[in-house]
Design a protein around this motif. Structure first.
Motif, PDB file in Angstrom:
ATOM      1  N   PHE A 114       0.823  -1.226   0.000  1.00  0.00           N
ATOM      2  CA  PHE A 114       0.000   0.000   0.000  1.00  0.00           C
ATOM      3  C   PHE A 114       0.851   1.268   0.000  1.00  0.00           C
ATOM      4  CE2 PHE A 114      -3.327  -2.688   2.441  1.00  0.00           C
ATOM      5  CZ  PHE A 114      -3.721  -3.294   1.263  1.00  0.00           C
ATOM      6  N   GLY A 115       2.184   1.116  -0.183  1.00  0.00           N
ATOM      7  CA  GLY A 115       3.068   2.277  -0.228  1.00  0.00           C
ATOM      8  C   GLY A 115       3.885   2.501   1.014  1.00  0.00           C
ATOM      9  N   LEU A 116       3.781   1.602   2.009  1.00  0.00           N
ATOM     10  CA  LEU A 116       4.533   1.735   3.266  1.00  0.00           C
ATOM     11  C   LEU A 116       5.776   0.850   3.235  1.00  0.00           C
ATOM     12  CD1 LEU A 116       4.888   2.710   6.195  1.00  0.00           C
ATOM     13  CD2 LEU A 116       3.414   0.816   6.905  1.00  0.00           C
ATOM     14  N   ALA A 117       6.916   1.435   3.520  1.00  0.00           N
ATOM     15  CA  ALA A 117       8.175   0.698   3.520  1.00  0.00           C
ATOM     16  C   ALA A 117       8.149  -0.426   4.551  1.00  0.00           C
ATOM     17  CB  ALA A 117       9.333   1.646   3.817  1.00  0.00           C
ATOM     18  N   ALA A 118       8.554  -1.609   4.119  1.00  0.00           N
ATOM     19  CA  ALA A 118       8.682  -2.752   5.026  1.00  0.00           C
ATOM     20  C   ALA A 118       9.892  -2.556   5.933  1.00  0.00           C
ATOM     21  CB  ALA A 118       8.810  -4.041   4.218  1.00  0.00           C
TER      22      ALA A 118
END
Length: 386
Positions: free
Chosen positions: A135-139
């Protein structure tokens, strides 16, 4: 009020119409349709933007992921660990290459792959980890890279939803997602944060030797015409799509900022509602930041609806002409194509719960306050009356 779109590509186009139209016409007039100057220029400009040594454009994001794995020389039967809660393309390419997909659960807060679950899944056959910047959030790349180094594993970043996001390491250094692992893939599907007007993708790496291999793979295994040195595929970004991407790339930071502002307005409206859990960042930033931490670029704005009927909310929003999406309604481990007796339901408690709770609201660069106000009031009114 303007009609609400899940993704307003037309509105975005109108703001860059002159540049897009002239760039496309230039390709048509020069007839350099495949592997033309626009492709080479886009490659260089994206390398500069990301701070990565090599960008290899290709035909789509799924090809990018497959080609990355081919370039690493993974063999049939090698195990590749990835998240259960993501789009099927991530596991699809693992299966296509006759590798063994190993699906694991995700974090209940940020929806990204659970590092502890990765550790438990590692066997002597494990060769790679595929974290998805969902969803666009860095792991959590620090811990993932530590696990990979300890077990001598490759890390292949699936950056299809996260282009432009920053990851801040423990030592304070920042890198763009897609430049941290051994290799990464991305998609330029039209709805992505950086999208073309058809299909497109790219592979990123800082490894010179790997980049050389991949450049051959994308072009039928050729480095010299009619000399096929490696087994390859036909996967090239066409010049018209590259021209569109060149027109959009200078605006990518602004596009991501606009998404972040819209997300903050959503979250402020839903703040403290007992049945609505808003998306979170990496934990190192404040939800009030605009120009600070850029760990989340909000390819999707995804809520969790708890102790309430998510599906009824979907129906209600559709009736009110508010598009929404459920990403994803069925876990990968329960998909017919990827079922495996190795999987136990107790190992997927978070994913099995998320598929019942998540809902994604309209998210794009053209959302205005009137639309956001209408969307949030419609959601809240439904929640309070049901």
């Amino acid at each position: 009020m303007r009609k609400i779109q899940m993704v307003d590509l037309k509105g975005q186009y109108e703001n860059i119409k002159e540049r897009v139209d002239s760039s496309i016409m230039n390709v048509i007039e020069t007839t350099a349709f495949v592997n033309g100057p626009e492709v080479h220029q886009f490659q260089k400009e994206l390398e500069d933007y990301l701070g990565v040594k090599h960008v290899i454009p290709c035909a789509n994001g799924t090809d990018a992921l497959q080609i990355a794995m081919m370039g690493l020389g993974l063999k049939p039967g090698d195990e590749v660990i990835t998240a259960d809660f993501t789009f099927a393309a991530t596991v699809e390419v693992i299966a296509l290459l006759q590798l063994t997909p190993v699906l694991v659960d995700v974090d209940p807060i940020n929806f990204n792959i659970d590092v502890e679950a990765i550790k438990k899944a590692i066997t002597p056959k494990t060769k790679a980890i595929v974290p998805v910047h969902l969803f666009g959030l860095a792991a959590n790349m620090d811990e993932i890279m530590e696990v990979a180094e300890e077990h001598n594993l490759y890390v292949i970043e699936d950056n299809a939803q996260g282009i432009g996001a920053d990851y801040t390491s423990k030592d304070g250094t920042k890198k763009k997602t897609g430049t941290i692992g051994h290799v990464a893939s991305t998609s330029f599907f039209p709805s992505k944060n950086l999208g073309c007007y058809g299909d497109g993708g790219a592979i990123f790496t800082n490894d010179d030797d790997l980049a050389h291999i991949i450049r051959g793979i994308v072009n039928h295994g050729m480095y010299e015409r009619y000399h096929h040195d490696v087994v390859g595929v036909n996967s090239r970004l066409d010049s018209i799509q590259a021209a569109v991407l060149r027109a959009k790339l200078p605006h990518l930071n602004d596009y991501n900022k606009a998404r972040k502002i819209a997300a903050q307005k959503y979250s402020e409206a839903f703040k403290n509602h007992k049945n609505i859990i808003t998306p979170t960042g990496c934990g190192k930033c404040s939800n009030e930041e605009i120009d600070g931490c850029n760990c989340h670029v909000y390819h999707q704005y995804t809520l969790k609806i708890v102790d309430a009927d998510r599906d009824a909310l979907v129906k209600h929003l559709n009736e009110k002409e508010i598009p929404c999406g459920v990403y994803y309604p069925i876990p990968l481990h329960l998909q017919k194509a990827y079922k495996d007796e190795r999987y136990k339901e107790e190992d997927f408690e978070v994913t099995n719960q998320l598929v019942k709770e998540v809902i994604s609201l309209p998210m794009h660069t053209e959302l205005d306050d009137e639309q956001i106000d209408y969307i949030t009031k419609t959601v809240i009114e439904f929640m309070e009356n049901n």
